[in-house]
Structures are given as C-alpha cells and as structure tokens.
Design a protein around this motif. Structure first.
Motif, PDB file in Angstrom:
ATOM      1  N   ALA A 156       0.818  -1.208   0.000  1.00 10.47           N
ATOM      2  CA  ALA A 156       0.000   0.000   0.000  1.00 10.47           C
ATOM      3  C   ALA A 156       0.853   1.259   0.000  1.00 10.47           C
ATOM      4  CB  ALA A 156      -0.929   0.022   1.218  1.00 10.47           C
ATOM      5  N   GLU A 157       2.169   1.102   0.171  1.00  9.42           N
ATOM      6  CA  GLU A 157       3.079   2.241   0.269  1.00  9.42           C
ATOM      7  C   GLU A 157       3.953   2.335  -0.974  1.00  9.42           C
ATOM      8  OE1 GLU A 157       2.884   4.379   2.651  1.00  9.42           O
ATOM      9  OE2 GLU A 157       1.403   3.240   3.829  1.00  9.42           O
ATOM     10  N   ARG A 158       3.778   3.395  -1.755  1.00  7.69           N
ATOM     11  CA  ARG A 158       4.521   3.522  -3.002  1.00  7.69           C
ATOM     12  C   ARG A 158       6.029   3.545  -2.780  1.00  7.69           C
ATOM     13  NH1 ARG A 158       3.849   8.078  -7.838  1.00  7.69           N
ATOM     14  NH2 ARG A 158       5.417   7.141  -9.209  1.00  7.69           N
ATOM     15  N   GLU A 159       6.485   4.242  -1.732  1.00  4.98           N
ATOM     16  CA  GLU A 159       7.914   4.338  -1.486  1.00  4.98           C
ATOM     17  C   GLU A 159       8.527   2.960  -1.263  1.00  4.98           C
ATOM     18  OE1 GLU A 159       5.578   5.989   0.092  1.00  4.98           O
ATOM     19  OE2 GLU A 159       5.871   8.057  -0.608  1.00  4.98           O
ATOM     20  N   GLN A 160       7.783   2.074  -0.600  1.00  2.98           N
ATOM     21  CA  GLN A 160       8.290   0.720  -0.366  1.00  2.98           C
ATOM     22  C   GLN A 160       8.351  -0.077  -1.670  1.00  2.98           C
ATOM     23  OE1 GLN A 160       6.947  -1.494   3.065  1.00  2.98           O
ATOM     24  NE2 GLN A 160       6.270   0.364   4.126  1.00  2.98           N
ATOM     25  N   ILE A 161       7.431   0.192  -2.569  1.00  2.43           N
ATOM     26  CA  ILE A 161       7.443  -0.489  -3.867  1.00  2.43           C
ATOM     27  C   ILE A 161       8.657  -0.061  -4.682  1.00  2.43           C
ATOM     28  CG2 ILE A 161       6.247  -0.680  -6.086  1.00  2.43           C
ATOM     29  CD1 ILE A 161       3.612  -0.531  -4.480  1.00  2.43           C
ATOM     30  N   ASP A 162       8.919   1.245  -4.724  1.00  2.00           N
ATOM     31  CA  ASP A 162      10.093   1.740  -5.452  1.00  2.00           C
ATOM     32  C   ASP A 162      11.372   1.126  -4.884  1.00  2.00           C
ATOM     33  OD1 ASP A 162       8.465   3.309  -7.027  1.00  2.00           O
ATOM     34  OD2 ASP A 162       8.788   5.135  -5.862  1.00  2.00           O
ATOM     35  N   THR A 181      -7.895  -1.346   0.169  1.00  2.00           N
ATOM     36  CA  THR A 181      -8.237  -2.285  -0.907  1.00  2.00           C
ATOM     37  C   THR A 181      -7.755  -1.761  -2.243  1.00  2.00           C
ATOM     38  OG1 THR A 181     -10.187  -3.058   0.302  1.00  2.00           O
ATOM     39  CG2 THR A 181     -10.122  -3.496  -2.058  1.00  2.00           C
ATOM     40  N   LEU A 182      -8.052  -0.506  -2.531  1.00  2.00           N
ATOM     41  CA  LEU A 182      -7.638   0.082  -3.805  1.00  2.00           C
ATOM     42  C   LEU A 182      -6.123   0.252  -3.872  1.00  2.00           C
ATOM     43  CD1 LEU A 182     -10.431   2.775  -4.272  1.00  2.00           C
ATOM     44  CD2 LEU A 182     -10.227   0.567  -5.427  1.00  2.00           C
ATOM     45  N   ALA A 183      -5.500   0.598  -2.744  1.00  2.00           N
ATOM     46  CA  ALA A 183      -4.053   0.821  -2.733  1.00  2.00           C
ATOM     47  C   ALA A 183      -3.283  -0.468  -3.012  1.00  2.00           C
ATOM     48  CB  ALA A 183      -3.623   1.409  -1.393  1.00  2.00           C
ATOM     49  N   VAL A 184      -3.676  -1.558  -2.362  1.00  2.00           N
ATOM     50  CA  VAL A 184      -2.952  -2.823  -2.525  1.00  2.00           C
ATOM     51  C   VAL A 184      -3.298  -3.504  -3.839  1.00  2.00           C
ATOM     52  CG1 VAL A 184      -2.613  -5.150  -1.586  1.00  2.00           C
ATOM     53  CG2 VAL A 184      -2.734  -3.177  -0.041  1.00  2.00           C
ATOM     54  N   ASN A 185      -4.575  -3.571  -4.169  1.00  2.00           N
ATOM     55  CA  ASN A 185      -4.999  -4.340  -5.337  1.00  2.00           C
ATOM     56  C   ASN A 185      -4.743  -3.619  -6.647  1.00  2.00           C
ATOM     57  OD1 ASN A 185      -5.935  -5.875  -3.238  1.00  2.00           O
ATOM     58  ND2 ASN A 185      -8.094  -5.746  -3.781  1.00  2.00           N
ATOM     59  N   LEU A 186      -4.977  -2.308  -6.659  1.00  5.75           N
ATOM     60  CA  LEU A 186      -4.903  -1.547  -7.904  1.00  5.75           C
ATOM     61  C   LEU A 186      -3.750  -0.551  -7.918  1.00  5.75           C
ATOM     62  CD1 LEU A 186      -6.126  -0.877 -10.652  1.00  5.75           C
ATOM     63  CD2 LEU A 186      -7.761   0.639  -9.486  1.00  5.75           C
ATOM     64  N   GLY A 187      -3.667   0.284  -6.882  1.00  4.95           N
ATOM     65  CA  GLY A 187      -2.613   1.291  -6.870  1.00  4.95           C
ATOM     66  C   GLY A 187      -1.227   0.683  -6.964  1.00  4.95           C
ATOM     67  N   ALA A 188      -0.981  -0.398  -6.225  1.00  6.34           N
ATOM     68  CA  ALA A 188       0.337  -1.036  -6.249  1.00  6.34           C
ATOM     69  C   ALA A 188       0.702  -1.518  -7.644  1.00  6.34           C
ATOM     70  CB  ALA A 188       0.370  -2.206  -5.262  1.00  6.34           C
ATOM     71  N   LEU A 189      -0.294  -1.903  -8.425  1.00 11.98           N
ATOM     72  CA  LEU A 189      -0.029  -2.349  -9.789  1.00 11.98           C
ATOM     73  C   LEU A 189       0.544  -1.212 -10.629  1.00 11.98           C
ATOM     74  CD1 LEU A 189      -0.197  -4.520 -11.966  1.00 11.98           C
ATOM     75  CD2 LEU A 189      -2.626  -3.934 -12.259  1.00 11.98           C
ATOM     76  N   GLY A 206      20.617  -8.802  -9.983  1.00 11.69           N
ATOM     77  CA  GLY A 206      21.307  -8.368 -11.195  1.00 11.69           C
ATOM     78  C   GLY A 206      20.416  -8.141 -12.386  1.00 11.69           C
ATOM     79  N   ARG A 207      19.140  -8.476 -12.251  1.00 10.05           N
ATOM     80  CA  ARG A 207      18.195  -8.301 -13.352  1.00 10.05           C
ATOM     81  C   ARG A 207      16.777  -8.519 -12.834  1.00 10.05           C
ATOM     82  NH1 ARG A 207      19.583 -11.938 -17.888  1.00 10.05           N
ATOM     83  NH2 ARG A 207      17.448 -11.603 -18.611  1.00 10.05           N
ATOM     84  N   LEU A 208      15.800  -8.102 -13.646  1.00 13.02           N
ATOM     85  CA  LEU A 208      14.391  -8.349 -13.329  1.00 13.02           C
ATOM     86  C   LEU A 208      13.668  -8.602 -14.636  1.00 13.02           C
ATOM     87  CD1 LEU A 208      12.069  -8.478 -11.300  1.00 13.02           C
ATOM     88  CD2 LEU A 208      11.794  -6.008 -11.544  1.00 13.02           C
ATOM     89  N   ASP A 209      13.053  -9.777 -14.762  1.00 14.34           N
ATOM     90  CA  ASP A 209      12.441 -10.189 -16.024  1.00 14.34           C
ATOM     91  C   ASP A 209      10.920 -10.264 -15.969  1.00 14.34           C
ATOM     92  OD1 ASP A 209      14.981 -11.148 -17.650  1.00 14.34           O
ATOM     93  OD2 ASP A 209      15.185 -11.946 -15.618  1.00 14.34           O
ATOM     94  N   VAL A 210      10.386 -10.646 -14.809  1.00 14.76           N
ATOM     95  CA  VAL A 210       8.942 -10.860 -14.665  1.00 14.76           C
ATOM     96  C   VAL A 210       8.494 -10.299 -13.328  1.00 14.76           C
ATOM     97  CG1 VAL A 210       7.064 -12.559 -14.592  1.00 14.76           C
ATOM     98  CG2 VAL A 210       9.085 -12.998 -16.012  1.00 14.76           C
ATOM     99  N   VAL A 211       7.391  -9.565 -13.335  1.00 11.68           N
ATOM    100  CA  VAL A 211       6.757  -9.125 -12.096  1.00 11.68           C
ATOM    101  C   VAL A 211       5.340  -9.684 -12.064  1.00 11.68           C
ATOM    102  CG1 VAL A 211       5.855  -7.173 -10.785  1.00 11.68           C
ATOM    103  CG2 VAL A 211       8.116  -7.022 -11.842  1.00 11.68           C
ATOM    104  N   VAL A 212       5.002 -10.373 -10.998  1.00 11.72           N
ATOM    105  CA  VAL A 212       3.653 -10.899 -10.800  1.00 11.72           C
ATOM    106  C   VAL A 212       3.051 -10.203  -9.590  1.00 11.72           C
ATOM    107  CG1 VAL A 212       2.207 -12.930 -10.440  1.00 11.72           C
ATOM    108  CG2 VAL A 212       4.372 -13.152 -11.695  1.00 11.72           C
ATOM    109  N   HIS A 213       2.058  -9.354  -9.829  1.00  8.79           N
ATOM    110  CA  HIS A 213       1.396  -8.700  -8.693  1.00  8.79           C
ATOM    111  C   HIS A 213       0.221  -9.576  -8.264  1.00  8.79           C
ATOM    112  CE1 HIS A 213      -0.054  -5.979  -5.827  1.00  8.79           C
ATOM    113  NE2 HIS A 213      -1.022  -5.433  -6.537  1.00  8.79           N
ATOM    114  N   ASN A 214       0.456 -10.325  -7.206  1.00 10.85           N
ATOM    115  CA  ASN A 214      -0.554 -11.255  -6.706  1.00 10.85           C
ATOM    116  C   ASN A 214      -1.152 -10.808  -5.376  1.00 10.85           C
ATOM    117  OD1 ASN A 214      -1.782 -14.124  -6.396  1.00 10.85           O
ATOM    118  ND2 ASN A 214      -0.540 -13.850  -4.557  1.00 10.85           N
TER     119      ASN A 214
END
Length: 260
Positions: free
Chosen positions: A67-73, A112-120, A84-92
């Motif tokens: 739910a926290e954008r700074e933590q996602i970044d 709900t919106l922050a975790v399910n949608l905003g985080a995406l 060393g790389r990132l190829d696939v992100v699965v937001h589950n």
C-alpha cells in the motif's frame, strides 16, 4: 518441467501463502530466481528454508507493504541490485476483508484500492526501466472473476478494484508494447487457499465445488500454470489479455450443465 526460466528473475508479490506460494513454486521449478514480497516475509523465509535448505541462495523474501509507493520503489531497486536483473513481475498480493457495502469505511476502501490496484501502477512504473534494460519484460497480475464477470455480497470494494485491474491491463499493454513489455492477467475463480477457508467450513467448500462444472475447487497450481505460460516464450505475442481459470463456473450455461 522445462527449466525455461533458468537465469531469469521473477518477483511475486503476496507470495508467502495461497495462490502466491503456488506461483513462486512453479517459477522456481522452472529454474527462475524468485523474489517474494509480502507483509509476512518471515513466513516466506521459513517456508523457503524448510522446502530446501539451500534455497535462500537463489530465492529471497522481502518485507513490503504494497500500500506504500515508497516501499514499492525501494523493492524494485533492491531486487534488481540483489539479483542483477528483473524479467517478470507478478502482482498477486490482495486485500479483501469481507465487508457489507454499508459498512465499508474509507480505510477499508482505501487500502483495498491501494494494494490491489494502486500497487499495480507503481510496480509497473518502477519495473519498466529494469525491463527495458533487459530488452523487454512481463508484467502479470492476479485479477479475479469477481468484478469483471460476477459479484458477491460483501465484496463490492474488492470487485471494484479488480475491475480496475482489468482496465489497467488493457491500457498498459498498449503503452508498454513499444518496449517489448507484455501485460496480462489471470482471473481465478474459487481456489482452495487459506483465505477461502476463512469464509466457511468444509461443507460450504463442498457445495461450492459441486456448483463448478469441472466438479472441484481450483488449486493454487492451476493459477500458477497460467502465470508460467503468460511469462513464457510461448506467450510472446499475447498482451492485454486475461485468462479465466475457474473450472467453467462463470460460463452462462454453468448452472444448467451442473444440474444436468
């Protein structure tokens, strides 16, 4: 098992249990190095160590509040630095407290919106530069049949978030296609997970399974298989789509088929 993801890094949010754990296990079996982001990262660490004592050399768990954008970044930066790389992100990861419509509070709707949608949104923005550095990437999301196709009492907030997820998938697929980034999702139906067990007893599960044309509840592995396909070379020309994995439950004719 083809080991098709050998040398690739896959990030799975909400990967400590349930569908997320199934997705982590599926990609690990295919040779990927997996980063697990979860509020219950310690659960993921214990499970990884218990499954394979050496697994922490390849896979890592990260404590993250989606739910926290700074933590996602920070998460995306850490994963790329660690692997060393990132190829696939699965937001589950998802948040869906069963709440009657009239009792939904700003806090419940907001999270709900922050975790399910905003985080995406924030995961996509943060991961895009990493994908570009690899010449492309795969952004995947666990959506739901709830919202885009059906509705259930007590889940209006969740349904709204998942309908938004499907809209994002289509729009982001267009914008990210020039960078060779595909965007797709999986819509699970009734899947046997700890979260589902909290909704009722074994008798309820049996009644739900009896209403599914294929005659059973789904398993996390059913969703994971679809995710692996969408991340694989076989799906290189697939973008802006969702795959419904629900045993036929949302087909308009499902009730007639079951009764028959």
């Amino acid at each position: 098992m083809t080991r098709a993801f050998e040398g690739r890094t896959v990030l799975v949010t909400g990967g400590a249990q349930g569908i997320g754990r199934g997705i982590v296990e599926a990609f690990a079996r295919e040779g990927a190095a997996v980063a697990v982001a979860d509020l219950q990262a310690e659960v993921a660490r214990e499970w990884l160590e218990r499954t394979d004592g050496d697994s922490m050399r390849t896979h890592r768990a990260y404590d993250v509040d989606l739910a926290e954008r700074e933590q996602i970044d920070a998460l995306i930066s850490r994963v790329e630095a660690d692997f060393g790389r990132l190829d696939v992100v699965v937001h589950n990861a998802a948040y869906f407290p069963l709440t009657p419509f009239g009792e939904i509070t700003p806090d419940v709707l907001g999270r709900t919106l922050a975790v399910n949608l905003g985080a995406l949104f924030w995961l996509a923005q943060a991961a895009t530069p990493a994908f570009v550095r690899q010449g492309g990437g795969r952004l995947l999301v666990t959506s739901s049949v709830t919202g885009p196709r059906v509705a259930y009492p007590g889940l209006a907030h969740y349904a709204a978030s998942k309908a938004g997820v499907n809209g994002f998938i289509r729009a982001a697929a267009l914008e990210l296609a020039p960078y060779r980034i595909t965007v797709n999702g999986v819509e699970p139906g009734m899947i046997r997970t700890p979260a589902m067990e909290n909704l009722g007893d074994a008798a309820l599960s049996e009644r739900i399974a009896g209403a599914v044309p294929l005659g059973r509840l789904g398993e996390p592995e059913d969703i994971a298989a679809a995710m692996v396909y969408l991340a694989s070379p076989a799906a290189a020309y697939v973008t802006g789509q969702t795959i419904v994995v629900d045993g036929g439950a949302t087909l308009p004719e499902a009730s007639v088929a079951v009764l028959g």
